[in-house]
Write an enzyme that holds these catalytic residues in place. Structure first.
Site, PDB file in Angstrom:
ATOM      1  N   GLY A 177      -2.026  -5.968  -0.264  1.00  0.00           N
ATOM      2  CA  GLY A 177      -2.309  -7.399  -0.141  1.00  0.00           C
ATOM      3  C   GLY A 177      -2.646  -7.868   1.265  1.00  0.00           C
ATOM      4  N   HIS A 178      -1.927  -7.336   2.257  1.00  0.00           N
ATOM      5  CA  HIS A 178      -2.090  -7.920   3.597  1.00  0.00           C
ATOM      6  C   HIS A 178      -3.352  -7.463   4.313  1.00  0.00           C
ATOM      7  CE1 HIS A 178      -0.550  -4.633   6.375  1.00  0.00           C
ATOM      8  NE2 HIS A 178      -0.208  -4.160   5.210  1.00  0.00           N
TER       9      HIS A 178
ATOM     10  N   CYS B 225       0.153   1.746  12.656  1.00  0.00           N
ATOM     11  CA  CYS B 225       1.407   2.452  12.404  1.00  0.00           C
ATOM     12  C   CYS B 225       1.710   3.470  13.491  1.00  0.00           C
ATOM     13  CB  CYS B 225       1.343   3.137  11.052  1.00  0.00           C
ATOM     14  SG  CYS B 225       0.683   2.081   9.789  1.00  0.00           S
TER      15      CYS B 225
ATOM     16  N   GLN C 159      -7.887  -0.265   2.589  1.00  0.00           N
ATOM     17  CA  GLN C 159      -8.763  -0.845   3.616  1.00  0.00           C
ATOM     18  C   GLN C 159     -10.115  -1.285   3.050  1.00  0.00           C
ATOM     19  OE1 GLN C 159      -8.171  -1.723   6.653  1.00  0.00           O
ATOM     20  NE2 GLN C 159      -6.303  -0.632   7.214  1.00  0.00           N
TER      21      GLN C 159
ATOM     22  N   GLY D 297       0.806  -1.215   0.000  1.00  0.00           N
ATOM     23  CA  GLY D 297       0.000   0.000   0.000  1.00  0.00           C
ATOM     24  C   GLY D 297       0.837   1.261   0.000  1.00  0.00           C
TER      25      GLY D 297
ATOM     26  N   THR E  20      12.637  -7.219 -10.930  1.00  0.00           N
ATOM     27  CA  THR E  20      12.129  -8.545 -11.290  1.00  0.00           C
ATOM     28  C   THR E  20      10.890  -8.859 -10.459  1.00  0.00           C
ATOM     29  OG1 THR E  20      14.355  -9.223 -11.866  1.00  0.00           O
ATOM     30  CG2 THR E  20      12.768 -10.995 -11.472  1.00  0.00           C
TER      31      THR E  20
HETATM   32  C1  LIG Z   1      -5.373   3.194   4.193  1.00  0.00           C
HETATM   33  C2  LIG Z   1      -4.015   2.549   4.172  1.00  0.00           C
HETATM   34  N1  LIG Z   1      -3.139   2.894   3.207  1.00  0.00           N
HETATM   35  C3  LIG Z   1      -1.915   2.362   3.150  1.00  0.00           C
HETATM   36  C4  LIG Z   1      -1.486   1.435   4.069  1.00  0.00           C
HETATM   37  C5  LIG Z   1      -0.099   0.911   3.971  1.00  0.00           C
HETATM   38  O1  LIG Z   1      -0.065  -0.340   3.355  1.00  0.00           O
HETATM   39  P1  LIG Z   1       1.256  -1.256   3.455  1.00  0.00           P
HETATM   40  O2  LIG Z   1       1.383  -1.632   4.897  1.00  0.00           O
HETATM   41  O3  LIG Z   1       0.966  -2.429   2.560  1.00  0.00           O
HETATM   42  O4  LIG Z   1       2.391  -0.444   2.974  1.00  0.00           O
HETATM   43  C6  LIG Z   1      -2.369   1.038   5.090  1.00  0.00           C
HETATM   44  C7  LIG Z   1      -1.926   0.075   6.113  1.00  0.00           C
HETATM   45  O5  LIG Z   1      -2.246   0.183   7.289  1.00  0.00           O
HETATM   46  C8  LIG Z   1      -3.661   1.612   5.142  1.00  0.00           C
HETATM   47  O6  LIG Z   1      -4.528   1.294   6.104  1.00  0.00           O
END
Ligand SMILES: Cc1ncc(COP(=O)(O)O)c(C=O)c1O
Length: 371
Positions: free
Chosen positions: A204-205, A323, A183, A78, A241
């Site tokens: 993805g996660h 985060c 999200q 993301g 790659t």
């Molecule tokens: C709205 C949003 N954008 C971006 C991200 C970041 O994604 P990634 O952890 O795959 O970099 C998150 C992850 O918490 C998110 O909730």
């Protein structure tokens, strides 16, 4: 099948932070780690299967968001997708970018960096539910506005923004529109056509694929400078790659999400509302209706959310965005919505997922109300 990492003794209600990888996703990816190691950009026998699998994965991701496969760029997640969406249009000093206060740091900090490089940034405010007012966007636009970035759904509150309306306003003014849908994708129906967006972030996660893989939807004809130049993979939009196994994982996760989206959203909404009911007198943070199915952010009276969760090892949830953990300040998202400090500090975010059961939410409610 339940992922082996989900423990019986700890209820996991933190799916907005990350989801367990679906065992079916693991199985789909395994051959591309164990057997099909070839570089998909080369020629010959070893490249064929990885190249085919990469294409199939792109088709699945595209189908989930109603795009053409050629409009999907695989990224490392993301954050990279957000950075590519904001930096790719190559804004010049004096150009204008509009975003809003409750964006993920991947957007806000990229905007701060662009501002240091001379791009003018406008941060739209949100109302008490966390939503942007389309009229405020209309007022903010100038002839120099090149890009507008407003997320589809917020990870802390689950609030869903009126993106189709906002994107239409941006388009009328000739500005590109990016939405961070990290999200939202896999949880609610997302169609780039219905939304009318030019760029859309997928992580993805958040949809039962591994961490470290994502995608950016780039509408046909939108010019994009790569963040990572090099061998020209991903049609020159993201070199390096290809991570075939993880792209396959994301493709399978997208296929599985697409298959069960409506039924799952209804099931999870019901469980979420059951949990809400069982918590008694709490205050909902976020929009009651325009909200992700599995997200419940509430302030419990007279507590510090962080302390409450620290005393409940049998429950995993969050007090703000993942985060921000370690940050003693109340969530910036909640304060931007106008919540006072006490209510923001009392907030906990409970986020449900694919394997959450009635027994899980009842146990979580019992733990949270036993004080
Ligand atoms: C709205 C949003 N954008 C971006 C991200 C970041 O994604 P990634 O952890 O795959 O970099 C998150 C992850 O918490 C998110 O909730």
């Amino acid at each position: 099948m339940r992922p082996p990492g989900l423990r019986d003794d700890v209820v996991y209600l933190d799916h907005n932070a990350t989801t367990p990888v679906d065992p079916r996703v693991v199985e789909a990816a395994r051959p591309y780690l164990e057997t099909h190691f070839g570089n998909p950009s080369t020629t010959g026998a070893y490249a064929e299967e990885p190249r085919r699998a990469l294409h199939e994965a792109r088709v699945h991701v595209a189908e989930l968001v109603d795009a053409d496969p050629s409009e999907i760029v695989f990224t490392s997640g993301g954050s990279e997708s957000d950075a590519l969406a904001l930096r790719g249009p190559a804004l010049a000093p004096g150009d204008h970018l509009v975003t809003q206060v409750t964006e993920h740091p991947a957007v806000l900090r990229t905007c701060a960096a662009l501002e240091r490089a001379g791009v003018r940034i406008t941060l739209l405010s949100v109302d008490g539910f966390g939503r942007v007012d389309p009229a405020e966007l209309r007022r903010a636009l100038t002839p120099r506005t090149r890009l507008v970035s407003v997320m589809l759904a917020n990870g802390e509150t689950g609030t869903v923004q009126p993106v189709a309306e906002l994107a239409a306003i941006a388009r009328e003014h000739g500005a590109l529109f990016h939405t961070d849908a990290a999200q939202a994708v896999g949880k609610i129906p997302v169609s780039v056509t219905d939304l009318g967006v030019d760029l859309l972030t997928i992580a993805g996660h958040k949809l039962y694929a591994p961490k470290g893989i994502g995608a950016l939807y780039v509408r046909h004809g939108v010019p994009l400078e790569p963040l990572i130049p090099g061998g020209g993979q991903e049609d020159g939009r993201r070199s390096g790659t290809e991570n075939v196994a993880f792209a396959v994982a994301l493709g399978e996760a997208a296929r599985l999400a697409d298959e069960s989206l409506g039924v799952e959203a209804a099931r999870i909404t019901e469980l979420r509302d059951r949990l809400h009911d069982r918590l008694g007198e709490v205050r909902l943070n976020g929009h009651p209706d325009h909200r992700l199915p599995g997200t419940l952010n509430v302030s419990l009276p007279g507590v510090i959310g962080r302390d409450l969760l620290a005393g409940l090892p049998g429950l995993v949830a969050a007090t703000g965005s993942a985060c921000h953990t370690g940050d003693p300040e109340p969530s910036g998202v909640l304060t931007a919505m106008g919540l006072d400090r006490a209510r923001a500090l009392a907030a906990i975010r409970l986020s449900l997922g694919r394997w959450t059961t009635e027994a899980d939410v009842d146990r979580a409610a019992a733990l949270l109300t036993q004080r």
